[in-house]
Scaffold this active site. Structure first.
Site, PDB file in Angstrom:
ATOM      1  N   GLU A 118       0.826  -1.208   0.000  1.00  0.00           N
ATOM      2  CA  GLU A 118       0.000   0.000   0.000  1.00  0.00           C
ATOM      3  C   GLU A 118       0.859   1.257   0.000  1.00  0.00           C
ATOM      4  OE1 GLU A 118      -4.181  -0.942   1.999  1.00  0.00           O
ATOM      5  OE2 GLU A 118      -2.510  -1.485   3.315  1.00  0.00           O
ATOM      6  N   GLU A 138      -4.088  -9.515   3.330  1.00  0.00           N
ATOM      7  CA  GLU A 138      -4.830  -9.143   4.543  1.00  0.00           C
ATOM      8  C   GLU A 138      -6.037 -10.030   4.830  1.00  0.00           C
ATOM      9  OE1 GLU A 138      -2.648  -5.261   3.657  1.00  0.00           O
ATOM     10  OE2 GLU A 138      -3.435  -6.967   2.526  1.00  0.00           O
TER      11      GLU A 138
END
Length: 269
Positions: A118, A138
């Site tokens: 990210e 995730e």
């Protein structure tokens, strides 16, 4: 109003920071946990951002020991609760990095996962080595990629690939990331930082104000165009750099024509 930030005077614990004339180089430096992003690193990245907001410059971000960042620090992440999520600890710093006035270059090597991915998505440019592994695992940990991947990744690679990564846990190799333009160059590891600096050199040859304004206009919402383009161009049309750079272009063009005529004339004698 905050005072000026002197990066040279800061005592960084999780970053290695080098200031150059027209750029700042930041190395994520937690090799014992594969450069996992913890609260201390987030805080220190905020300090770097504050300095670059006050004195705009190109930012190069990389990691140490053949790893960009293996993700957020899982030990810290496991202890975070609802209120921590609502603070947007990682998303806030990644948004700030994405909004820096000058371009951000992410030089990726090895693991670039979770929060590390990210962070890379927030950069303007991503280059890497053949050993890059990039993705967002995730959901396998019972959470979602909430620091930008859920919307940035779709913009970068399109919905089908983004869903493979976000919903099915696909980890992209360097070649796969190159094929979808998530990274734009692959280099041998020893040449990675040279390549990042070469890209920074190309940016540095442009007019800094034009680069800053172009980045802002590029990221403006669709409804802001074309008005924002016209207003931004109005600012640049009045800049000294515009007159100087265009005059230099015209002068060079004249010199080339003169030299060509001289060569042709000499060839007839």
């Amino acid at each position: 109003m905050a005072g000026p930030v002197d990066l040279a005077a800061e005592k960084f614990q999780t970053l290695l920071v080098e200031e150059r004339k027209d750029r700042v180089v930041v190395l994520l430096n937690r090799p014992e946990v594969r450069n996992a992003i913890d609260q201390q690193m987030v805080d220190e990245l905020h300090v770097v951002c504050a300095a670059l907001e006050q004195d705009p410059s190109v930012l190069i971000i990389a990691g140490v020991d053949g790893v960009f960042a293996s993700g957020a620090d899982i030990a810290q992440l496991r202890e975070r609760r609802r209120d921590d999520a609502l603070q947007g600890i990682n998303s806030t710093i990644f948004v700030r990095i994405a909004k820096l006035p000058m371009p951000v270059i992410a030089a990726l090597d090895g693991y670039c996962l979770g929060g590390g991915a990210e962070l890379a998505y927030a950069a303007d440019f991503r280059i890497g080595t053949s050993s890059v592994l990039i993705g967002n695992p995730e959901t396998g940990l019972g959470i979602l990629a909430a620091a930008g991947a859920s919307w940035r990744l779709k913009e970068l690679v399109g919905e089908p690939v983004a869903k493979q990564v976000l919903l099915a846990g696909k980890i992209l190799t360097a070649e796969e990331a190159l094929a979808v333009n998530l990274i734009t160059e692959i280099h041998d590891a020893p040449e990675l930082m040279d390549a990042a600096h070469s890209l920074a050199d190309r940016i540095a040859r442009q007019d800094p104000l034009a680069v800053r304004i172009t980045k802002s206009v590029f990221h403006a919402p669709a409804e802001a165009h074309p008005v924002i383009d016209q207003l931004a161009q109005g600012i640049l049309f009045e800049s000294e750099a515009k007159f100087d750079r265009m005059q230099q272009f015209l002068d060079k063009k004249t010199e080339k024509k003169t030299a060509k005529r001289t060569d042709q004339h000499d060839g007839t004698n």
